[in-house]
Scaffold this active site. Structure first.
Site, PDB file in Angstrom:
ATOM      1  N   THR A  28       0.873  -1.189   0.000  1.00  0.00           N
ATOM      2  CA  THR A  28       0.000   0.000   0.000  1.00  0.00           C
ATOM      3  C   THR A  28       0.902   1.228   0.000  1.00  0.00           C
ATOM      4  O   THR A  28       1.688   1.417   0.933  1.00  0.00           O
ATOM      5  CB  THR A  28      -0.889  -0.022   1.257  1.00  0.00           C
ATOM      6  OG1 THR A  28      -1.593  -1.271   1.285  1.00  0.00           O
ATOM      7  CG2 THR A  28      -1.890   1.127   1.245  1.00  0.00           C
ATOM      8  N   LEU A  44      -6.379  -8.364   1.240  1.00  0.00           N
ATOM      9  CA  LEU A  44      -6.582  -9.452   2.197  1.00  0.00           C
ATOM     10  C   LEU A  44      -6.707  -8.922   3.614  1.00  0.00           C
ATOM     11  O   LEU A  44      -6.174  -7.863   3.945  1.00  0.00           O
ATOM     12  CB  LEU A  44      -5.434 -10.462   2.114  1.00  0.00           C
ATOM     13  CG  LEU A  44      -4.023 -10.070   2.579  1.00  0.00           C
ATOM     14  CD1 LEU A  44      -3.864 -10.138   4.073  1.00  0.00           C
ATOM     15  CD2 LEU A  44      -3.005 -10.980   1.915  1.00  0.00           C
ATOM     16  N   LYS A  61      -6.647   1.331  -2.629  1.00  0.00           N
ATOM     17  CA  LYS A  61      -6.421   0.689  -1.335  1.00  0.00           C
ATOM     18  C   LYS A  61      -6.532   1.685  -0.172  1.00  0.00           C
ATOM     19  O   LYS A  61      -7.200   1.418   0.824  1.00  0.00           O
ATOM     20  CB  LYS A  61      -5.044   0.013  -1.352  1.00  0.00           C
ATOM     21  CG  LYS A  61      -4.633  -0.601  -0.050  1.00  0.00           C
ATOM     22  CD  LYS A  61      -5.484  -1.782   0.347  1.00  0.00           C
ATOM     23  CE  LYS A  61      -5.148  -2.213   1.762  1.00  0.00           C
ATOM     24  NZ  LYS A  61      -5.914  -3.353   2.191  1.00  0.00           N
ATOM     25  N   LEU A  71     -19.789  -1.840  12.053  1.00  0.00           N
ATOM     26  CA  LEU A  71     -20.553  -0.892  12.857  1.00  0.00           C
ATOM     27  C   LEU A  71     -20.629  -1.358  14.310  1.00  0.00           C
ATOM     28  O   LEU A  71     -21.640  -1.174  14.956  1.00  0.00           O
ATOM     29  CB  LEU A  71     -21.973  -0.734  12.304  1.00  0.00           C
ATOM     30  CG  LEU A  71     -22.243   0.349  11.259  1.00  0.00           C
ATOM     31  CD1 LEU A  71     -23.737   0.531  11.057  1.00  0.00           C
ATOM     32  CD2 LEU A  71     -21.612   1.689  11.615  1.00  0.00           C
ATOM     33  N   GLY A  88      -6.998  -1.004  14.749  1.00  0.00           N
ATOM     34  CA  GLY A  88      -5.548  -0.969  14.938  1.00  0.00           C
ATOM     35  C   GLY A  88      -4.911  -1.778  13.831  1.00  0.00           C
ATOM     36  O   GLY A  88      -5.468  -1.887  12.735  1.00  0.00           O
ATOM     37  N   CYS A 145      -2.259  -1.719   9.178  1.00  0.00           N
ATOM     38  CA  CYS A 145      -2.753  -1.057   7.959  1.00  0.00           C
ATOM     39  C   CYS A 145      -3.583   0.186   8.234  1.00  0.00           C
ATOM     40  O   CYS A 145      -3.140   1.297   7.934  1.00  0.00           O
ATOM     41  CB  CYS A 145      -3.554  -2.051   7.121  1.00  0.00           C
ATOM     42  SG  CYS A 145      -2.503  -3.325   6.396  1.00  0.00           S
ATOM     43  N   LYS A 152      -1.976   3.502   9.990  1.00  0.00           N
ATOM     44  CA  LYS A 152      -0.896   4.157   9.230  1.00  0.00           C
ATOM     45  C   LYS A 152      -1.369   4.538   7.827  1.00  0.00           C
ATOM     46  O   LYS A 152      -0.881   5.518   7.252  1.00  0.00           O
ATOM     47  CB  LYS A 152       0.375   3.299   9.196  1.00  0.00           C
ATOM     48  CG  LYS A 152       0.277   1.940   8.522  1.00  0.00           C
ATOM     49  CD  LYS A 152       0.882   1.897   7.133  1.00  0.00           C
ATOM     50  CE  LYS A 152       0.883   0.500   6.564  1.00  0.00           C
ATOM     51  NZ  LYS A 152       0.807   0.445   5.125  1.00  0.00           N
TER      52      LYS A 152
HETATM   53  N1  LIG Z   1      -0.944  -7.117   6.580  1.00  0.00           N
HETATM   54  C1  LIG Z   1      -2.029  -6.952   5.856  1.00  0.00           C
HETATM   55  O1  LIG Z   1      -3.125  -7.409   6.212  1.00  0.00           O
HETATM   56  C2  LIG Z   1      -1.970  -6.192   4.557  1.00  0.00           C
HETATM   57  C3  LIG Z   1      -3.084  -6.236   3.707  1.00  0.00           C
HETATM   58  C4  LIG Z   1      -3.047  -5.517   2.512  1.00  0.00           C
HETATM   59  C5  LIG Z   1      -1.935  -4.732   2.232  1.00  0.00           C
HETATM   60  N2  LIG Z   1      -0.892  -4.691   3.109  1.00  0.00           N
HETATM   61  C6  LIG Z   1       0.262  -3.861   2.744  1.00  0.00           C
HETATM   62  O2  LIG Z   1       1.284  -4.755   2.355  1.00  0.00           O
HETATM   63  C7  LIG Z   1       2.565  -4.241   2.710  1.00  0.00           C
HETATM   64  C8  LIG Z   1       3.284  -5.242   3.573  1.00  0.00           C
HETATM   65  O3  LIG Z   1       2.553  -5.384   4.774  1.00  0.00           O
HETATM   66  P1  LIG Z   1       2.845  -6.564   5.806  1.00  0.00           P
HETATM   67  O4  LIG Z   1       1.790  -6.484   6.819  1.00  0.00           O
HETATM   68  O5  LIG Z   1       3.073  -7.835   5.080  1.00  0.00           O
HETATM   69  O6  LIG Z   1       4.238  -6.042   6.420  1.00  0.00           O
HETATM   70  P2  LIG Z   1       5.362  -6.903   7.139  1.00  0.00           P
HETATM   71  O7  LIG Z   1       6.193  -5.939   7.898  1.00  0.00           O
HETATM   72  O8  LIG Z   1       4.731  -8.057   7.844  1.00  0.00           O
HETATM   73  O9  LIG Z   1       6.218  -7.510   5.941  1.00  0.00           O
HETATM   74  C9  LIG Z   1       7.116  -6.820   5.154  1.00  0.00           C
HETATM   75  C10 LIG Z   1       8.284  -7.744   4.835  1.00  0.00           C
HETATM   76  O10 LIG Z   1       9.126  -7.159   3.845  1.00  0.00           O
HETATM   77  C11 LIG Z   1      10.466  -7.487   4.165  1.00  0.00           C
HETATM   78  N3  LIG Z   1      11.355  -6.549   3.473  1.00  0.00           N
HETATM   79  C12 LIG Z   1      11.697  -5.282   3.829  1.00  0.00           C
HETATM   80  N4  LIG Z   1      12.524  -4.750   2.910  1.00  0.00           N
HETATM   81  C13 LIG Z   1      12.708  -5.675   1.945  1.00  0.00           C
HETATM   82  C14 LIG Z   1      13.446  -5.712   0.727  1.00  0.00           C
HETATM   83  N5  LIG Z   1      14.144  -4.648   0.311  1.00  0.00           N
HETATM   84  N6  LIG Z   1      13.417  -6.841  -0.014  1.00  0.00           N
HETATM   85  C15 LIG Z   1      12.687  -7.897   0.391  1.00  0.00           C
HETATM   86  N7  LIG Z   1      11.971  -7.918   1.530  1.00  0.00           N
HETATM   87  C16 LIG Z   1      11.977  -6.828   2.297  1.00  0.00           C
HETATM   88  C17 LIG Z   1      10.516  -7.379   5.679  1.00  0.00           C
HETATM   89  O11 LIG Z   1      11.623  -8.054   6.230  1.00  0.00           O
HETATM   90  C18 LIG Z   1       9.186  -8.001   6.054  1.00  0.00           C
HETATM   91  O12 LIG Z   1       9.281  -9.394   6.268  1.00  0.00           O
HETATM   92  C19 LIG Z   1       2.284  -2.897   3.379  1.00  0.00           C
HETATM   93  O13 LIG Z   1       2.346  -1.888   2.410  1.00  0.00           O
HETATM   94  C20 LIG Z   1       0.866  -3.055   3.870  1.00  0.00           C
HETATM   95  O14 LIG Z   1       0.216  -1.817   4.033  1.00  0.00           O
HETATM   96  C21 LIG Z   1      -0.876  -5.414   4.236  1.00  0.00           C
END
Ligand SMILES: NC(=O)c1ccc[n+]([C@@H]2O[C@H](COP(=O)([O-])OP(=O)(O)OC[C@H]3O[C@@H](n4cnc5c(N)ncnc54)[C@H](O)[C@@H]3O)[C@@H](O)[C@H]2O)c1
Length: 438
Positions: A122, A152, A206, A252, A259, A262, A265
């Site tokens: 995102t 997801l 998103k 609702l 919290g 996602c 922030k």
């Molecule tokens: N968690 C969710 O439910 C969800 C849902 C939709 C979208 N997102 C979005 O997806 C993104 C990731 O979220 P997340 O919750 O998985 O975060 P997370 O912190 O769990 O995972 C991010 C991963 O990326 C790795 N990483 C960092 N720099 C890297 C690099 N240069 N090369 C390879 N790997 C690297 C980190 O070590 C970490 O394991 C965010 O932008 C978030 O907003 C998350």
């Protein structure tokens, strides 16, 4: 197809397993050695229902491998998904896009000219344009970059990945769309809507969706604030307005608010980006959405203090510490913040959670932890329900009441059967309600 998935956190690990489940050859890249070794060993580094079994299943097929850095193996992928984190920048509301930029820069020297890069993280609108420019400078050819936001939800992540409501792709060329479409073919064959948009819209979808959901939650929590001073009941109010199909009853539920990694922030990052673009006032209302959400945490701390008087030395049990059930994600968890604040003020806080205690031990070792529910509430002066795990809804108030020092519970999620708890002798306090306790 051969795909690489870059960044194996909550999003990336799920996406990598889902891609392998769809029959693709997957190479996952993760620089964190602990996560990498766990995944290689078939152990999920976080809790997500069903994903560990799926990981073991796909590892056995040999369809998925994990590595720390790019090499000839990842370089031969047709499609690369960028799934790295975009946390809130420290000291600012803006999203930190440095991980996305670093991932793009590390990938560029290994890219085949016909390969497609699909960003799933995102990001603030405009990020893809910047990445495309940087990658094109490194490679010397026009990189096929597209944005493919992920919707997801933790707790149902694998199911959401394999049966999403829709798949959104923002792309600059038809080739990128076709390659991404091919990757999702088994899902699209189920009739899943596939929306091809321009890139800025895909980036915005998103954050807009998250802003809407956060607003809906804060709306009902704002109603809860009004209900609390007017003798009204926000739970009944939510039910009553939710029958209107234009409003709907999802998201609702009054309580301690949202919290996780996602929503909080993302709304802050959205405000910061809109400000940069000169349209800060368009989403200024999100400041209130954020403030309403955070005030619910203040409210629980205030309620706890009014029940306990001086909190120093008082025993408080927090039931549930993750930001939502079926997850051990503690990022910006309302329950965790409340527990930390009470502990800082001198309460002896014991946390119970079905799956998050080891994550808690790493993040906040100072808080007490107890895996057995009855032991967790033993001698408690106050019980707070912080996460709506099913086992708390199903808990026997008589059994818990028999061991506490004081039968008072603050239901931070409005999930307890108030009549049942009251008839077991409990004083029940809930957000947005004026419950009469005998
Ligand atoms: N968690 C969710 O439910 C969800 C849902 C939709 C979208 N997102 C979005 O997806 C993104 C990731 O979220 P997340 O919750 O998985 O975060 P997370 O912190 O769990 O995972 C991010 C991963 O990326 C790795 N990483 C960092 N720099 C890297 C690099 N240069 N090369 C390879 N790997 C690297 C980190 O070590 C970490 O394991 C965010 O932008 C978030 O907003 C998350």
């Amino acid at each position: 197809m051969k795909v690489s998935v870059i960044g194996l956190g909550y999003l990336g690990a799920t996406h990598a397993v889902a891609m392998a489940e769809l029959g693709h050859e997957v190479v996952g890249l993760e620089p964190d050695p602990k996560k990498l070794e766990a995944l290689k060993a078939g152990v999920l580094p976080f809790h997500e229902p069903g994903l560990d079994e799926a990981l073991s299943r796909v590892l056995k097929t040999g369809k998925i491998t994990f590595q720390a850095e790019h090499n000839h193996h990842s370089a031969s992928a047709d499609l690369h998904f960028i799934c790295v984190g975009t946390p809130q920048r420290s000291g600012s509301d803006a999203a930190d896009t440095s991980y996305v930029m670093a991932a793009a820069k590390a990938l560029a020297p290994h890219l085949r000219p016909d390969a497609v890069v699909a960003g799933k993280s995102t990001v603030p609108v405009g990020t893809a344009t910047e990445l495309q420019k940087v990658m094109t400078e490194i490679t010397g050819f026009d990189v096929n970059l597209a944005w493919n936001p992920e919707f997801l939800r933790e707790g149902t992540a694998l199911e959401d990945s394999l049966r999403p409501d829709r798949i959104v792709v923002g792309a600059w060329n038809e080739h990128s769309v076709e390659v991404i479409k091919a990757a999702y073919a088994p899902i699209l064959n189920l009739g899943t809507p596939f929306l091809v948009l321009d890139v800025p819209t895909a980036e915005l979808v998103k954050v807009a969706a998250n802003a809407f959901l956060a607003t809906k939650i804060s709306f009902i929590n704002a109603m809860a604030e009004v209900a609390e001073v007017s003798g009204a009941d926000a739970v009944s109010l939510a039910k009553a307005i939710g029958y209107d199909e234009r409003i709907g009853n999802k998201f609702l539920r009054t309580g301690i608010g949202f919290g996780g990694g996602c929503l909080p922030k993302d709304i802050r990052g959205f405000m910061a980006r809109a400000e940069e673009l000169g349209v800060g006032s368009a989403v200024e209302f999100l400041k209130d959405v954020d403030a309403i959400n955070l005030r619910r945490r203040d409210k629980v701390v205030a309620l706890a203090k009014s029940e306990l008087g001086d909190v120093r030395g008082k025993r408080v049990t927090m039931l549930g510490i993750s930001f939502k059930p079926d997850s051990d994600d503690l990022r910006d968890s309302p329950a965790l913040e409340i527990a930390q604040r009470l502990s800082r003020e001198g309460a002896e806080v014991t946390v119970h959670d079905p799956v998050s205690l080891s994550a808690l031990a790493e993040k906040e070792p100072a808080l007490g932890r107890e895996a057995d529910l009855v032991e967790a509430v033993r001698e408690a002066d106050l019980v707070i329900l912080g996460t709506e795990w099913k086992q708390y809804k199903d808990a026997d108030p008589h059994a818990l009441g028999a061991v506490v020092a004081n039968k008072t519970v603050i239901d931070g999620r409005n999930v307890l059967d108030v009549a049942a708890w009251q008839s077991a002798g409990w004083k029940v306090i809930a957000l947005g309600r004026s419950i009469q306790n005998g």
